[in-house]
Design a protein around this motif. Structure first.
Motif, short mmCIF file in Angstrom:
data_model
loop_
_atom_site.label_atom_id
_atom_site.label_comp_id
_atom_site.label_asym_id
_atom_site.label_seq_id
_atom_site.Cartn_x
_atom_site.Cartn_y
_atom_site.Cartn_z
N VAL A 137 0.86 -1.18 0.00
CA VAL A 137 0.00 0.00 0.00
C VAL A 137 0.90 1.23 0.00
N PRO A 138 0.41 2.38 -0.47
CA PRO A 138 1.22 3.61 -0.41
C PRO A 138 1.59 3.95 1.02
N ILE A 139 2.76 4.56 1.21
CA ILE A 139 3.19 4.87 2.58
C ILE A 139 2.35 5.99 3.19
N ASP A 140 1.58 6.71 2.36
CA ASP A 140 0.69 7.73 2.92
C ASP A 140 -0.73 7.22 3.12
N ARG A 141 -0.95 5.91 2.97
CA ARG A 141 -2.27 5.32 3.20
C ARG A 141 -2.66 5.49 4.67
N SER A 142 -3.90 5.83 4.91
CA SER A 142 -4.40 5.97 6.28
C SER A 142 -4.36 4.62 6.98
N THR A 143 -3.82 4.59 8.18
CA THR A 143 -3.81 3.33 8.94
C THR A 143 -5.22 2.91 9.32
N ALA A 144 -6.13 3.87 9.47
CA ALA A 144 -7.52 3.54 9.81
C ALA A 144 -8.24 2.85 8.67
N ALA A 145 -7.73 3.00 7.42
CA ALA A 145 -8.38 2.42 6.26
C ALA A 145 -7.94 0.99 5.98
N LEU A 146 -7.01 0.47 6.76
CA LEU A 146 -6.50 -0.88 6.54
C LEU A 146 -7.45 -1.93 7.11
N SER A 147 -7.47 -3.10 6.48
CA SER A 147 -8.23 -4.22 7.02
C SER A 147 -7.50 -4.79 8.24
N GLY A 148 -8.17 -5.69 8.96
CA GLY A 148 -7.55 -6.30 10.12
C GLY A 148 -6.28 -7.04 9.78
N GLY A 149 -6.29 -7.79 8.68
CA GLY A 149 -5.09 -8.51 8.26
C GLY A 149 -3.97 -7.58 7.85
N GLN A 150 -4.30 -6.47 7.17
CA GLN A 150 -3.29 -5.50 6.79
C GLN A 150 -2.68 -4.83 8.02
N LYS A 151 -3.51 -4.58 9.04
CA LYS A 151 -2.98 -4.00 10.27
C LYS A 151 -2.00 -4.95 10.96
N GLN A 152 -2.27 -6.27 10.87
CA GLN A 152 -1.33 -7.22 11.43
C GLN A 152 0.02 -7.14 10.72
N ARG A 153 -0.02 -7.03 9.40
CA ARG A 153 1.24 -6.91 8.64
C ARG A 153 1.96 -5.62 9.01
#
Length: 508
Positions: A137-153
């Motif tokens: 994902v872009p480094i400026d992507r909002s952390t709040a917009a990530l899925s649960g699995g993406q937040k784990q990564r």
């Protein structure tokens, strides 16, 4: 910041234990353990055996004296663990609990900045860590917009970028798709190979990590260690395997429902097509998204949910599975197409679940969120279970007590009835979140990763309980990466990928 050693860390424990404030029993006790620098350890044990507590202690973040009582000795590099903060990097069970920044790149850089990593080294570390964990994902992507699995990564990338001497991972692959599980495991392998860091990983599914680690340590729920040795010795000895299986450890080659490697379906669905059940919820050309003002994340969805039937929703992380589940549950509005509650579900409340009052919704559709903490309302487990049937369903007191006592027993939460829900282990929180929804007796249950954090015994009991609900006519829809769960319960599988949702198979 005090000067800290470099290189892989050493761990030493003698008679160590911890009791959370307000609890009668110790969460973990009698731990004697030495981990050599650079050793790679898989830490196992039943749900609630104290695995997460031990990891928090090693990271030096367990809490001060007023937050609990400590026994024995626990050191990292020869000093008490709190004095060695900065030597360990911990990935929590709940990645939401450790995200501090609004953007992905800033989040990964944050830990490096706190460790005073030279500025010209930080961003190369950020990009390498994101590449290692496969978070594209872009480094400026909002952390709040990530899925649960993406937040784990993301949480794992943050730790790897810091290059700690002790890497502590608490269920790092629990909510990941199968491809993501392999990517994260290989990211950890590359990192510890490169740095030589000591590794302690907690994971219920043993086979994922067995080939990467040197040693398997199993905590006993009664205190001390149940087993300690090489993967070959601990997992290959027949007597040890039987003891581990009896304690709830996911032993490779043994399944908690049948004792076999690949169980047959728990329910016989072969004749169900000849015996149609009442239709509860219908979607036609449905499009879903987090907001009507943004493009849909999944569209063209056609499905029907029926009484007594179970459907699984699978697909890669970030594909929109949870968004679909929340829309079907009436918690997000549809952004296109049609979603209709049929008379057997609506029971006079109207055809749009999103427009129902909260009391109407909870008695018809029960939702188990991916993050259990998002649905806790009270300071006691007992109060949490009584809240729905008492305040929403208005059940008689005698009925409420019988229902709650039964759920506490079935889901192994009796000893935690007086505990604060937020102090439970990840697996215990998940069971409580499921139990709170079961207590309101809805016609449709929407479950997001319902088996997260479960040991083999609690997994089996949860699956049996859900199978009983299906037999009684409840409908289930589960977002899950757990193939065993799908094989045991589901009649139908929908795969969400590339902005579409398609029925891919009927489970026999």
């Amino acid at each position: 910041m005090p000067h800290l050693p470099s290189g892989p860390a050493r761990v030493h424990a003698r008679g160590w234990g911890w009791r959370h404030a307000g609890r009668k029993a110790f969460a973990v006790s009698g731990v004697d353990l030495d981990i050599a620098p650079g050793e790679r350890v898989l830490l196992l044990g039943a749900s609630g055996a104290g695995k997460s507590t031990l990891l928090h202690a090693l990271a030096g973040v367990l809490g001060a004296a007023e937050e609990g009582e400590e026994q024995g000795e626990l050191t990292v590099d020869g000093v008490p663990a709190p004095a060695a903060r900065g030597r360990a990097g911990l990935v929590l069970q709940d990645p939401d609990g450790q995200i501090a920044m609004a953007r992905v790149g800033d989040e990964v850089a944050f830990g490096c900045e706190n460790l005073a990593v030279p500025r010209d080294e930080i961003w190369p570390r950020v990009h390498r860590a994101l590449d290692d964990v496969g978070l594209d994902v872009p480094i400026d992507r909002s952390t709040a917009a990530l899925s649960g699995g993406q937040k784990q990564r993301l949480a794992l990338a943050c730790i790897l970028a810091m290059a700690p001497g002790l890497v502590l991972l608490d269920e790092p692959t629990a909510n990941l798709d199968p491809e993501g599980v392999e990517e994260v495991r290989e990211a950890v392998r590359r990192s510890v190979d490169r740095t030589g860091a000591t590794l302690v990983v907690v994971e219920h599914r043993v086979s994922v990590w067995a080939e990467l680690v040197d040693r398997v340590v199993v905590l006993s729920g009664e205190g001390g260690l149940l087993a300690d040795g090489s993967p070959e010795r601990v997992l290959g000895d027949a007597d040890v395997r039987r003891r581990l299986a009896a304690a709830g450890v996911w032993v490779p080659g043994w399944h908690p429902l049948t004792g076999e490697l690949t169980p047959s379906a728990l329910r016989d669905t072969s004749s169900q097509d000849d015996d149609p059940q009442a239709e509860l919820l219908s979607a036609q050309g449905l499009a879903v998204g987090r907001s009507p003002k943004t493009p849909p994340v999944v569209g063209g969805i056609d499905l029907v949910l029926r009484a007594g039937r179970a459907a699984s929703v699978t697909g890669p992380n970030g594909a929109g599975k949870s968004t679909l589940a929340l829309t079907l549950a009436g918690l997000l509005p549809a952004v296109g197409g049609r979603l209709e509650a049929l008379p057997a579900l609506a029971r006079g409340a109207g055809t749009s679940p999103h427009r129902w009052r909260s009391s109407e919704l909870v008695s018809r559709i029960g939702t188990v969120f991916q993050e259990p903490e998002h649905q806790f309302l009270t300071p006691r487990v007992l109060d949490e279970l009584e809240f729905g049937p008492r305040r929403v369903a208005r059940r008689p007191e005698k009925e409420v007590r019988a229902l709650v006592d039964g759920l506490l027993e079935r889901l192994r939460l009796e000893r935690l009835a007086e505990a604060n829900p937020f102090t439970l282990s990840g697996g215990e929180k998940r069971r409580l979140s499921v139990a709170t929804m079961l207590a309101t007796d809805p016609s449709l249950l929407v479950l997001d990763e319902p088996t997260f954090g479960q040991d083999a015994l609690t997994w089996a009991e949860l699956v049996r309980l859900l199978a009983e609900l299906l037999e009684q006519g409840t409908s289930l829809l589960a977002v899950t990466h757990d193939e065993d769960f799908t094989n045991a319960l589901s009649d139908t599988v929908y795969r969400v990928d590339g902005g579409r949702a398609a029925r891919v198979e009927a489970v026999a």
